[in-house]
Design an enzyme around this catalytic site. Structure first.
Site, short mmCIF file in Angstrom:
data_model
loop_
_atom_site.label_atom_id
_atom_site.label_comp_id
_atom_site.label_asym_id
_atom_site.label_seq_id
_atom_site.Cartn_x
_atom_site.Cartn_y
_atom_site.Cartn_z
CG HIS A 53 -1.88 -4.50 -10.71
ND1 HIS A 53 -2.27 -3.92 -9.54
CD2 HIS A 53 -2.48 -3.81 -11.72
CE1 HIS A 53 -3.08 -2.89 -9.82
NE2 HIS A 53 -3.22 -2.80 -11.12
CD GLU A 234 -1.80 -3.04 -2.43
OE1 GLU A 234 -0.70 -3.57 -2.71
OE2 GLU A 234 -2.53 -2.51 -3.28
C1 GEM Z 1 -3.48 -0.17 -5.94
S1 GEM Z 1 -4.85 -1.06 -5.45
C2 GEM Z 1 -5.51 -0.32 -3.95
C3 GEM Z 1 -5.37 1.03 -3.73
N1 GEM Z 1 -6.57 1.75 -3.82
C4 GEM Z 1 -6.52 3.04 -3.55
N2 GEM Z 1 -7.62 3.75 -3.63
N3 GEM Z 1 -5.42 3.58 -3.22
C5 GEM Z 1 -3.65 0.27 -7.36
O1 GEM Z 1 -4.33 -0.37 -8.12
O2 GEM Z 1 -3.09 1.31 -7.65
C6 GEM Z 1 -2.14 -0.65 -5.64
C7 GEM Z 1 -1.65 -1.87 -6.32
O3 GEM Z 1 -1.46 -1.89 -7.51
O4 GEM Z 1 -1.41 -2.88 -5.67
ZN ZN Z 2 -1.81 -4.06 -7.64
#
Ligand code: GEM
Ligand code: ZN
Length: 253
Positions: A53, A234
């Protein structure tokens, strides 16, 4: 440039390669750190992937710092020496360099790369057809290796997330290796200065589906198709902090 400088400075233990290009043609760099870089040894292969991201930037900085720390401390700090001698380490500081340049979560085609992988529930075909170039590069990279342990680094929360990531939001979805994943996620959270104690998640870990379901995430693809124990880190509530805070994030993580 940072990566190239490190690779030039430590040619004995590094190999810098590109596994492909982003939509806008930026190289997708990975650094291999090993006592025999570029050679497939009988050692476990480990990887970190950050910044899938584009607007979640802490992992990208942590990866650069980690690469530097490992190289500078080879035969100086026994932890670094041991890791480099006994693990084949791969670090990808940015899976989404276009998103980073744009300050955007998405790649340059507007796709969320953490929704673009094969998915056991909605898209169970382990092929690259119709996927984004960044996703294709990471999948093909995975096929060339036998990664056994990995993590992908995100921002926006403070928790270690583990499989499965679906299918029903709010419902715990255990993988066959649930105990192993709880152990791995807890190992991260308990060694982090705040994650384990933070109030949002018990012990600083969560099952993905229980938190909220996602489809096409990279973590479950790694586990299901690559037999690679991948968790999602995270690392901060804040996605794009002031650079003065980076040293603290390094200490925390
Ligand atoms: C999340 S990544 C991890 C979350 N996974 C679940 N199943 N909730 C995403 O990709 O939405 C958050 C992020 O972007 O950091
Ligand atoms: Zn992310």
């Amino acid at each position: 440039l940072i990566l190239q400088n490190i690779a030039d400075e430590y040619p004995e233990i590094t190999e810098l390669t590109s596994i492909g290009q982003s939509v806008q043609g930026r190289e997708l760099w990975i650094m291999n750190i090993s006592d025999n870089p570029g050679i497939n040894e009988i050692e476990p292969e480990f990887k970190y992937v950050a910044n899938m991201h584009g607007d979640e930037v802490i992992g990208r900085e942590l990866c650069l710092n980690l690469i530097e720390w490992l190289c500078e401390n080879y035969y100086i700090d026994p932890r670094a020496t041991n890791l480099i001698n006994n693990v084949d380490i791969f670090i990808m500081p940015s899976m989404n360099p276009d998103g980073f340049e744009m300050g955007s979560r998405y790649n340059a085609n507007g796709v969320d790369l953490n929704r673009d992988f094969p998915d056991q529930f909605e898209d169970p075909s382990n092929t690259t057809n119709g996927r984004q170039p960044e996703t294709v590069a990471v999948m093909e990279w995975g096929w060339e290796h036998n990664f056994v342990l990995s993590a992908n680094m995100h921002g926006g929360a403070l928790v270690a997330n583990y499989p499965f990531d679906g299918p029903y939001s709010g419902n715990y979805s255990a993988s066959p290796d649930d105990n192993m994943f709880i152990h791995l996620a807890t190992t991260y959270s308990i060694n982090h200065s705040e994650m384990y104690e933070s109030n949002s998640f018990s012990n600083g870990i969560t099952n993905g589906s229980q938190w909220y379901a996602i489809f096409g995430g990279m973590q479950d693809w790694n586990y299901i198709w690559e037999k690679d124990f991948d968790i999602t880190l995270e690392q901060s509530d804040e996605k794009w902090p002031n650079s003065s805070e980076l040293q603290q994030f390094w200490e925390d993580n």
